[in-house]
Design a protein around this motif. Structure first.
Motif, PDB file in Angstrom:
ATOM      1  N   ALA A 160      38.105  95.963 -15.751  1.00 55.74           N
ATOM      2  CA  ALA A 160      36.666  96.138 -15.566  1.00 55.74           C
ATOM      3  C   ALA A 160      36.008  95.054 -14.733  1.00 55.74           C
ATOM      4  CB  ALA A 160      35.978  96.212 -16.931  1.00 55.74           C
ATOM      5  N   THR A 161      36.650  93.907 -14.549  1.00 59.13           N
ATOM      6  CA  THR A 161      35.980  92.823 -13.825  1.00 59.13           C
ATOM      7  C   THR A 161      36.214  92.861 -12.323  1.00 59.13           C
ATOM      8  OG1 THR A 161      37.829  91.290 -14.206  1.00 59.13           O
ATOM      9  CG2 THR A 161      36.059  91.307 -15.844  1.00 59.13           C
ATOM     10  N   THR A 162      36.947  93.856 -11.841  1.00 57.62           N
ATOM     11  CA  THR A 162      37.072  94.039 -10.402  1.00 57.62           C
ATOM     12  C   THR A 162      35.749  94.545  -9.846  1.00 57.62           C
ATOM     13  OG1 THR A 162      37.816  96.327 -10.657  1.00 57.62           O
ATOM     14  CG2 THR A 162      39.524  94.606 -10.632  1.00 57.62           C
ATOM     15  N   ALA A 163      35.600  94.511  -8.529  1.00 57.75           N
ATOM     16  CA  ALA A 163      34.384  95.051  -7.912  1.00 57.75           C
ATOM     17  C   ALA A 163      34.209  96.518  -8.265  1.00 57.75           C
ATOM     18  CB  ALA A 163      34.441  94.863  -6.396  1.00 57.75           C
ATOM     19  N   ALA A 164      35.304  97.265  -8.242  1.00 53.92           N
ATOM     20  CA  ALA A 164      35.239  98.678  -8.607  1.00 53.92           C
ATOM     21  C   ALA A 164      34.890  98.837 -10.076  1.00 53.92           C
ATOM     22  CB  ALA A 164      36.570  99.362  -8.305  1.00 53.92           C
ATOM     23  N   GLY A 165      35.471  97.995 -10.927  1.00 51.35           N
ATOM     24  CA  GLY A 165      35.193  98.070 -12.350  1.00 51.35           C
ATOM     25  C   GLY A 165      33.739  97.823 -12.662  1.00 51.35           C
ATOM     26  N   ARG A 166      33.141  96.839 -12.003  1.00 55.41           N
ATOM     27  CA  ARG A 166      31.729  96.552 -12.220  1.00 55.41           C
ATOM     28  C   ARG A 166      30.860  97.729 -11.772  1.00 55.41           C
ATOM     29  NH1 ARG A 166      33.383  91.616 -10.074  1.00 55.41           N
ATOM     30  NH2 ARG A 166      32.291  92.016  -8.102  1.00 55.41           N
ATOM     31  N   ALA A 167      31.190  98.300 -10.616  1.00 50.35           N
ATOM     32  CA  ALA A 167      30.414  99.436 -10.110  1.00 50.35           C
ATOM     33  C   ALA A 167      30.503 100.625 -11.058  1.00 50.35           C
ATOM     34  CB  ALA A 167      30.906  99.826  -8.715  1.00 50.35           C
ATOM     35  N   VAL A 168      31.705 100.890 -11.562  1.00 50.38           N
ATOM     36  CA  VAL A 168      31.901 102.006 -12.486  1.00 50.38           C
ATOM     37  C   VAL A 168      31.160 101.739 -13.795  1.00 50.38           C
ATOM     38  CG1 VAL A 168      33.618 103.226 -13.882  1.00 50.38           C
ATOM     39  CG2 VAL A 168      34.068 102.780 -11.466  1.00 50.38           C
ATOM     40  N   ALA A 169      31.232 100.512 -14.283  1.00 50.75           N
ATOM     41  CA  ALA A 169      30.554 100.169 -15.536  1.00 50.75           C
ATOM     42  C   ALA A 169      29.047 100.359 -15.416  1.00 50.75           C
ATOM     43  CB  ALA A 169      30.880  98.725 -15.919  1.00 50.75           C
ATOM     44  N   ILE A 170      28.474  99.914 -14.315  1.00 47.04           N
ATOM     45  CA  ILE A 170      27.032 100.068 -14.102  1.00 47.04           C
ATOM     46  C   ILE A 170      26.653 101.547 -14.019  1.00 47.04           C
ATOM     47  CG2 ILE A 170      25.165  99.685 -12.452  1.00 47.04           C
ATOM     48  CD1 ILE A 170      26.564  97.004 -11.763  1.00 47.04           C
ATOM     49  N   ALA A 171      27.436 102.321 -13.268  1.00 48.23           N
ATOM     50  CA  ALA A 171      27.122 103.742 -13.093  1.00 48.23           C
ATOM     51  C   ALA A 171      27.225 104.504 -14.412  1.00 48.23           C
ATOM     52  CB  ALA A 171      28.048 104.355 -12.048  1.00 48.23           C
ATOM     53  N   LEU A 172      28.257 104.196 -15.187  1.00 47.56           N
ATOM     54  CA  LEU A 172      28.420 104.869 -16.471  1.00 47.56           C
ATOM     55  C   LEU A 172      27.287 104.516 -17.422  1.00 47.56           C
ATOM     56  CD1 LEU A 172      32.272 104.519 -17.028  1.00 47.56           C
ATOM     57  CD2 LEU A 172      31.011 106.670 -16.805  1.00 47.56           C
ATOM     58  N   THR A 173      26.924 103.238 -17.456  1.00 48.96           N
ATOM     59  CA  THR A 173      25.824 102.809 -18.325  1.00 48.96           C
ATOM     60  C   THR A 173      24.524 103.472 -17.913  1.00 48.96           C
ATOM     61  OG1 THR A 173      26.900 100.676 -18.736  1.00 48.96           O
ATOM     62  CG2 THR A 173      24.554 100.814 -19.163  1.00 48.96           C
ATOM     63  N   ASP A 174      24.261 103.512 -16.617  1.00 51.90           N
ATOM     64  CA  ASP A 174      23.044 104.158 -16.118  1.00 51.90           C
ATOM     65  C   ASP A 174      23.021 105.644 -16.470  1.00 51.90           C
ATOM     66  OD1 ASP A 174      22.193 101.768 -15.073  1.00 51.90           O
ATOM     67  OD2 ASP A 174      22.706 102.247 -12.996  1.00 51.90           O
ATOM     68  N   ALA A 175      24.205 106.249 -16.589  1.00 48.70           N
ATOM     69  CA  ALA A 175      24.289 107.680 -16.921  1.00 48.70           C
ATOM     70  C   ALA A 175      24.271 107.922 -18.429  1.00 48.70           C
ATOM     71  CB  ALA A 175      25.559 108.276 -16.317  1.00 48.70           C
ATOM     72  N   GLY A 176      24.169 106.852 -19.210  1.00 50.99           N
ATOM     73  CA  GLY A 176      24.038 107.011 -20.647  1.00 50.99           C
ATOM     74  C   GLY A 176      25.312 106.893 -21.440  1.00 50.99           C
ATOM     75  N   ALA A 177      26.399 106.494 -20.799  1.00 49.16           N
ATOM     76  CA  ALA A 177      27.663 106.322 -21.517  1.00 49.16           C
ATOM     77  C   ALA A 177      27.717 104.956 -22.192  1.00 49.16           C
ATOM     78  CB  ALA A 177      28.840 106.469 -20.557  1.00 49.16           C
TER      79      ALA A 177
END
Length: 227
Positions: free
Chosen positions: A20-37
């Protein structure tokens, strides 16, 4: 949860991001959180995880060496005790080693790639497979490479490891289908992930929108956005 997040199929799902701490991981984490996950972020570096937790509101973080099955089993036990079963596993652990033609495909590079690309995937999927099968919308996703389709001597180690990861993921997907579950396994394919983090994050969030059967064992090429 925002009104816009409430409309997303992933809203309310618990998704674990490995690497999760890769650049991709951070982007995915933010997007998922913004989507309510609900995001469970896993990495091997505590300091980087703390930085991610400060950046991604509500993310739960766990330090784990995903290359060691005993640690992954303990991680699964902790996640189940604290958050219940997960609905998604996004595997973003990897790395690149290559060059030097076929003669330059060293054992050291192979060991690194096998440990990061293949072993971490095997460990996490075995530990959480029952979760994904039991979920009403389980999803597994990995990132692979176009080099699998056209491997070069200087990247033979890397392409072989990615091909193994794809095969393992398809096997998981076949298991989903055989069980008649509402779970799906998806392979995202890139030429290079750098610069495609936003596109990857968008596609990950969208994995929960269609029925599982329509995306299970699919292979999706991610390309840079057109101007």
């Amino acid at each position: 949860m925002t009104d816009s997040a409430a409309g997303r199929a992933v809203a309310g799902r618990t998704v674990l991001i490995a690497g999760a701490t890769t650049a991709a991981g951070r982007a995915v984490a933010i997007a998922l959180t913004d989507a309510g996950a609900r995001v469970i972020a896993v990495g091997s570096n505590a300091e980087r995880l703390q930085g991610l937790q400060a950046e991604v509101t509500g993310a739960e973080t766990y330090v784990c060496d995903l290359g060691v099955l005993a640690e992954v089993t303990a991680l699964a036990d902790a996640v189940h005790a604290e958050h219940g079963r997960i609905d998604g596993l996004i595997h973003l652990v990897g790395g690149w080693r290559g060059g030097g033609g076929l003669a330059g495909q060293s054992d050291e590079d192979w060991d690194f790639l096998h440990a990061h690309v293949v072993t971490t995937l095997r460990n996490t999927t075995r530990a959480f497979n029952d979760d994904l099968l039991a979920s009403p919308a389980g999803r597994l996703a990995i990132v692979s490479s176009v080099s699998v389709d056209k491997p070069a001597p200087g990247g033979a180690n890397y392409a072989a490891a990615k091909a193994a990861a794809e095969t393992w993921t398809r096997a998981v997907g076949q298991g989903f289908a055989k069980a008649g579950s509402d779970a799906a396994a998806v392979v995202f394919v890139v030429r290079a992930l750098a610069g495609l983090e936003t596109e990857l994050a968008t596609e990950v969030v969208s994995l929960w929108d269609p029925p599982a059967a329509s995306v299970n064992n699919s292979r999706m090429l991610l390309a840079p956005p057109t101007e």
